[in-house]
Structures are given as C-alpha cells and as structure tokens.
Scaffold this active site. Sequence first.
Site, short mmCIF file in Angstrom:
data_model
loop_
_atom_site.label_atom_id
_atom_site.label_comp_id
_atom_site.label_asym_id
_atom_site.label_seq_id
_atom_site.Cartn_x
_atom_site.Cartn_y
_atom_site.Cartn_z
N HIS A 199 3.98 -2.60 3.73
CA HIS A 199 3.46 -3.92 4.10
C HIS A 199 1.93 -3.92 4.09
O HIS A 199 1.30 -4.87 3.61
CB HIS A 199 3.90 -4.30 5.52
CG HIS A 199 5.39 -4.38 5.71
ND1 HIS A 199 6.07 -3.55 6.58
CD2 HIS A 199 6.33 -5.20 5.17
CE1 HIS A 199 7.36 -3.87 6.57
NE2 HIS A 199 7.55 -4.86 5.71
N GLY A 255 6.54 -6.85 -2.67
CA GLY A 255 6.62 -5.47 -3.14
C GLY A 255 7.76 -5.27 -4.12
O GLY A 255 8.79 -5.94 -4.02
#
Length: 281
Positions: A37, A147
Amino acid sequence: MRLIRTINRMSACINHIRQNGKSIGFVPTMGYLHEGHLSLMRQAKEENDILVLSIFVNPAQFGPMEDYKRYPKDLNRDIRLAKDSGCDMVFIPDAKEMYPGGYSTYVKVERLSDILCGKTRPIHFRGVATVVTKLFNIIRPDRAYFGTKDYQQAIIIKRMIEDLNMDIKLKILPIVREKDGLAMSSRNIYLSQEERSDAIILYKALRFAKRLIEGGQRDPGVIISAIRKLISHKNRARMDYVSVVDADTLNDIRIIKRRILIAIAVWIGKTRLIDNIVVKC
Ligand code: AMP
C-alpha cells in the site's frame, strides 16, 4: 492530515481542492496497511498535489462465507503510516455511509468478473467495481493507484474506466514482496508460522513456471501441471486455481506467446492467497 468519515464532508473538501486547481491522487485500500500500500501512496504523492487514501472494508465484495467480519484492522497504525507517507486526507466511511438502507445500484464489468478469481468469488468483482465507482465519484481523483498484486482487479478497473468514460488516469504498480518472495497482503497475518513458511510455495511455483517458459516451453497445459505438482507437495496448501492467460485480455490461450499472465490462488490452511507473474516471450 485529515480523517474524514462522511461523504458530505469529503465532497466539501474535494470541492475546495478542485477550486484551488490542485491535482488529486487516490489510493483505495481496505486498510491494515503494509509496504505494498505504501508504495502506491509514495507514487501518488510524487505525482499529485494532494494524496487521498481510503480505508474501507467493503461488504459488497465479500461472499457470505468469507472473512468480512474478521478482516484485520488496526486503524491507529494505519493512520500513523498514512501520515508518514505524506497523506493529506484519509477517507474512512462506515458501511452504512456507503450503503445506506435502500441501496440498490451495482456496477458489473461483464466476462472479466466471472473468470479466474471470479469463479471462486462470484460477487467479488461486482462489489469491487461498485465501491471503486462510488469512491471515484466522491473523491474525483486525477489519478488512481492500484497494485498488480490484484492483477485481475486492475484489469477490471481499467475496463470500467474506459467503458464508463471516467476521466481518471489509472496507475498500476508492481507487487511488493517480502524478502523470501511472499507477496505482501493484509491477509498474511492469518497464517500460522508453519503456514507462513509453506506460503512461499506460491512465488516459488510462479518463478519455476517463468523459467520453464524462458527455457522454451510454450504449452500452457504443461505450465499448469508443473505448478499444480509443486503446490501439491505442501501438506497445508490446496490449489484453488492456476491459469495461464493473455496478460492484456485475460483470455485463455492455446500457445504461450507475447505477454502472458500466470495467476494462482492457493488455500494455505484456511487462508486463500493469490499471486501472479507476467512473462514476456
Ligand atoms: P487491499 O487493501 O488489499 O484492497 O489493497 C489495496 C491496493 O493495494 C490494491 O490496489 C492492491 O492491489 C494493492 N496492493 C495490495 N498488496 C500489494 C502488494 N503486495 N504490492 C503492491 N500493491 C499491493
């Protein structure tokens, strides 16, 4: 750094930022932050004037038997990490704020939502596309960061942005891994010590498959069997799926060429882990 819990408050802040002509980078998460993150946040901070993080465990993307209720949480730690990463605002709505009584509208990206992880998790990507649409409408970012850890999710969001003419630039960043190769995930906390050491098999199997392709193997069936065999050697591991698909369309392929994605999901004990690798040839 501001913590914002309501949509009204968030909209007011976003209006203010927009009026000042500042760009907004947005990182949606379910919290329990880790280096994966943080890599998205760092990039977003670099490319935009304002960084907005959202932390929302989205009930709409969990099936009835899944881990919605026990999904890991540590808000104080998340807030500290967000602050250290230069976050300007953290949006932390609760489920009622996002899905008030009478809520009835869902976004579904056809086909892409029903393959790979969508087979085991039939409502998952509808929930993801819905919440991401809502968050995009509330935060109105210039750029949104995702991601490749959730490769299929990123492809679905890309499709959705194109199909629904959303004026948002999608940025897709590489998987951040632990030193031994395990892809970072909030769910890794569920693993016992023994399971944690078995979990390395996911990345090992993907690396092995990549080497086979680099060595000339072009048959997806051979790659799939090789991965299944490696995973089966671990007592605590049970294959959910392994697929070799075109990396752009996620279509099945008969022969390995150009850019392909190997995507896997493996149960390690009661925890379902996913991982993937892109191979060019
Ligand atoms: P999550 O909180 O699991 O919903 O993830 C939020 C975002 O972080 C998604 O875009 C994920 O793909 C991304 N993400 C999660 N794990 C990693 C990782 N290990 N490396 C890079 N990005 C990740």
